[in-house]
Design a protein around this motif. Structure first.
Motif, mmCIF file in Angstrom:
data_model
loop_
_atom_site.group_PDB
_atom_site.id
_atom_site.type_symbol
_atom_site.label_atom_id
_atom_site.label_comp_id
_atom_site.label_asym_id
_atom_site.label_seq_id
_atom_site.Cartn_x
_atom_site.Cartn_y
_atom_site.Cartn_z
ATOM 1 N N GLY A 1 0.792 -1.220 0.000
ATOM 2 C CA GLY A 1 0.000 0.000 0.000
ATOM 3 C C GLY A 1 0.822 1.266 0.000
ATOM 4 O O GLY A 1 0.263 2.365 0.084
ATOM 5 N N SER A 2 2.150 1.133 -0.076
ATOM 6 C CA SER A 2 3.013 2.320 -0.117
ATOM 7 C C SER A 2 3.163 2.774 -1.567
ATOM 8 O O SER A 2 4.010 2.269 -2.313
ATOM 9 C CB SER A 2 4.380 2.011 0.508
ATOM 10 N N GLY A 3 2.316 3.720 -1.952
ATOM 11 C CA GLY A 3 2.229 4.126 -3.349
ATOM 12 C C GLY A 3 3.534 4.553 -3.981
ATOM 13 O O GLY A 3 3.844 4.162 -5.113
ATOM 14 N N LEU A 4 4.319 5.345 -3.268
ATOM 15 C CA LEU A 4 5.570 5.822 -3.847
ATOM 16 C C LEU A 4 6.550 4.675 -4.069
ATOM 17 O O LEU A 4 7.214 4.608 -5.105
ATOM 18 C CB LEU A 4 6.218 6.875 -2.945
ATOM 19 N N LEU B 1 6.709 16.381 -6.145
ATOM 20 C CA LEU B 1 6.619 16.034 -4.735
ATOM 21 C C LEU B 1 7.151 14.648 -4.406
ATOM 22 O O LEU B 1 6.955 13.700 -5.149
ATOM 23 C CB LEU B 1 5.170 16.108 -4.257
ATOM 24 N N HIS B 2 7.824 14.560 -3.279
ATOM 25 C CA HIS B 2 8.191 13.273 -2.678
ATOM 26 C C HIS B 2 6.896 12.693 -2.108
ATOM 27 O O HIS B 2 5.843 13.309 -2.149
ATOM 28 C CB HIS B 2 9.230 13.528 -1.579
ATOM 29 N N ASN B 3 6.965 11.480 -1.579
ATOM 30 C CA ASN B 3 5.786 10.820 -1.030
ATOM 31 C C ASN B 3 5.095 11.672 0.029
ATOM 32 O O ASN B 3 5.708 12.096 0.993
ATOM 33 C CB ASN B 3 6.223 9.490 -0.399
ATOM 34 N N SER B 4 3.806 11.908 -0.153
ATOM 35 C CA SER B 4 3.043 12.666 0.833
ATOM 36 C C SER B 4 1.975 11.808 1.499
ATOM 37 O O SER B 4 1.171 12.305 2.260
ATOM 38 C CB SER B 4 2.379 13.878 0.168
ATOM 39 N N GLN C 1 -3.733 7.252 0.727
ATOM 40 C CA GLN C 1 -3.311 6.152 -0.141
ATOM 41 C C GLN C 1 -4.133 6.141 -1.428
ATOM 42 O O GLN C 1 -3.587 6.016 -2.523
ATOM 43 C CB GLN C 1 -3.473 4.808 0.586
ATOM 44 N N MET C 2 -5.448 6.255 -1.290
ATOM 45 C CA MET C 2 -6.314 6.239 -2.463
ATOM 46 C C MET C 2 -6.040 7.443 -3.373
ATOM 47 O O MET C 2 -6.062 7.319 -4.602
ATOM 48 C CB MET C 2 -7.786 6.227 -2.048
ATOM 49 N N THR C 3 -5.739 8.587 -2.775
ATOM 50 C CA THR C 3 -5.384 9.765 -3.572
ATOM 51 C C THR C 3 -4.133 9.489 -4.389
ATOM 52 O O THR C 3 -4.039 9.867 -5.567
ATOM 53 C CB THR C 3 -5.160 10.982 -2.655
ATOM 54 N N TRP C 4 -3.173 8.803 -3.787
ATOM 55 C CA TRP C 4 -1.935 8.467 -4.500
ATOM 56 C C TRP C 4 -2.219 7.515 -5.657
ATOM 57 O O TRP C 4 -1.722 7.697 -6.768
ATOM 58 C CB TRP C 4 -0.901 7.860 -3.550
ATOM 59 N N PHE C 5 -3.019 6.493 -5.398
ATOM 60 C CA PHE C 5 -3.319 5.517 -6.449
ATOM 61 C C PHE C 5 -4.052 6.173 -7.614
ATOM 62 O O PHE C 5 -3.778 5.869 -8.776
ATOM 63 C CB PHE C 5 -4.149 4.360 -5.890
ATOM 64 N N ARG C 6 -4.968 7.072 -7.319
ATOM 65 C CA ARG C 6 -5.658 7.799 -8.389
ATOM 66 C C ARG C 6 -4.656 8.661 -9.153
ATOM 67 O O ARG C 6 -4.771 8.831 -10.373
ATOM 68 C CB ARG C 6 -6.783 8.677 -7.810
ATOM 69 N N GLY C 7 -3.680 9.192 -8.451
ATOM 70 C CA GLY C 7 -2.643 9.966 -9.107
ATOM 71 C C GLY C 7 -1.798 9.109 -10.032
ATOM 72 O O GLY C 7 -1.369 9.561 -11.103
ATOM 73 N N MET C 8 -1.552 7.864 -9.643
ATOM 74 C CA MET C 8 -0.821 6.939 -10.506
ATOM 75 C C MET C 8 -1.541 6.760 -11.833
ATOM 76 O O MET C 8 -0.916 6.715 -12.895
ATOM 77 C CB MET C 8 -0.643 5.584 -9.797
#
Length: 303
Positions: free
Chosen positions: A104-107, A149-152, A269-276
Motif C-alpha cells: 500500500g506504499s504508493g511511492l 513532490l516526494h511521497n506525501s 493512499q487512495m489519492t496516490w493511487f488515483r494519481g498513478m
C-alpha cells in the motif's frame, strides 16, 4: 499476449490485498515482494500489519521478500527499497516465476513500476536546523512548494516531513539525467473497498490489534534501546502508542487520535493511487467484496 513481467496488487489499508495476493500467488505458484514501507522492520509486526499467517495457503508457505530485512529504529528509504526490490525481482524472474508485488506504499510501488531515477540523499544538517521547530502544517506547505513532490501519503510527523523536504531540496540542486532501472510492464490490480466498509474494518482491526498486544510490542521495542523519537518517526501506530507510553497521551486520546490518523492515511493512499492513474498507469480495480476465486479468475483473464 501482454507479456507482463510482474503482477502488482495494491490497495488502501484494510482492503484485504495481502490475503488475496497470497491466494493468487498460491494459484500461480508465485512469490510475493512486499511493497510496504514499514514491514521491512523486524519486531514491528502487529503495528505494521504483517499478518504473516496469510502467507500460508492450504498448508503451503508462500515465499515472501522485503519483510523483516532491517532493524527497528533504522531509517530505511525508497532508494534502498528500489535496489532491494530489483535484487529480489531479478532472482525470482531468473527462476521463471512471475512475481507478485503487494502493498500500500504508493511511492515505493510507483518507483519500481516507472523506474524512478533515485539517489541516496545525504543528511543536510543546515537545512534540518533551519526547519527545526516548524509545525507539521508549515512543513507540509514547504513540501508542497516543490514541483515534483516526494511521497506525501504518510507524512504525519515533523521528522518525516523534514526528510521529504531534504530529499526534494537535494533533487532540485542535483538533477538526475538517466534512470538506473527501466520501467516494468506490470498488470496492476487495485483492491477497491467501499469507504464506509473500509472505515469499519479499520476501526475493528485497530481494536483487535490493541487486544493482541500492540502496546506491549511498542514497549518491547523501546525497552531494547530504540529511541522514542525513532519510533515516532514511523508515524501512525508507533507514533501514537509511543506518545501514550511516554505519558503524553491517555489511552483514550491515543485510541481516538490513532483511529483518525489511520482513516486519513487510507484516504491519502487512495489519492496516490488515483494519481498513478493520472500519470499513465492502468489500474484494474476489483471490489474487495468479490470472492477471492472470482478475483483470481479476473486476474488470469487479464494476463
Amino acid at each position: 499476449m501482454n507479456n507482463f513481467e510482474l503482477i502488482t496488487i495494491l490497495g488502501p489499508t484494510a482492503s484485504g490485498k495481502t490475503g488475496f495476493a497470497c491466494k493468487l500467488a498460491y494459484d500461480l505458484n508465485s512469490e510475493i515482494i512486499s511493497g510496504d514501507s514499514r514491514q521491512v522492520y523486524k519486531t514491528m509486526d502487529i503495528g505494521t500489519g504483517k499478518d504473516l499467517d496469510d502467507y500460508t495457503v492450504n498448508g503451503k508457505q508462500i515465499p515472501y521478500h522485503l519483510i523483516d530485512i532491517c532493524e527497528a529504529g533504522e531509517k530505511y528509504n525508497i532508494y534502498e527499497y528500489q535496489h532491494d526490490f530489483h535484487k529480489a525481482y531479478t532472482d525470482i524472474k531468473q527462476r521463471n516465476i512471475l512475481p507478485v508485488l503487494c502493498g500500500g506504499s504508493g511511492l515505493y510501488i510507483e518507483s519500481v513500476l516507472r523506474g524512478y531515477s533515485l539517489v541516496n540523499v545525504p543528511e543536510n544538517k543546515n537545512l534540518r536546523k533551519e526547519l527545526e521547530g516548524k509545525s507539521l502544517e508549515e512543513l507540509s506547505k514547504i513540501l508542497g512548494s516543490y514541483k515534483q513532490l516526494h511521497n506525501s501519503t504518510d507524512i504525519d510527523t515533523a521528522q518525516r516531513a523534514i526528510r521529504a523536504i531534504e530529499i526534494e531540496a537535494y533533487k532540485k540542486d542535483n538533477p538526475l539525467e538517466q534512470n538506473e532501472y527501466p520501467p516494468i510492464n506490470s498488470l496492476i490490480i487495485g483492491i477497491d473497498i467501499e469507504r464506509e466498509a473500509r472505515r469499519a474494518k479499520i476501526s475493528k482491526r485497530l481494536k483487535a490489534r490493541l487486544e493482541e498486544g500492540m502496546i506491549d510490542e511498542v514497549r518491547s521495542i523501546l525497552d531494547k534501546g530504540v529511541a522514542p523519537e525513532d519510533l515516532i518517526y514511523y508515524g501512525l501506530e508507533y507514533k501514537y502508542i509511543t506518545l501514550h507510553i511516554l505519558g503524553k497521551l491517555s489511552y483514550n486520546e491515543m485510541y481516538s487520535q490513532l483511529e483518525i490518523a489511520i482513516h486519513q492515511f487510507a484516504k491519502r493512499q487512495m489519492t496516490w493511487f488515483r494519481g498513478m492513474e493520472k500519470r499513465g498507469l492502468t489500474i484494474h480495480w476489483l471490489a474487495s467484496s468479490l470472492p477471492d476465486d472470482e478475483k483470481t479468475d479476473r486476474v488470469k483473464s487479464l494476463l
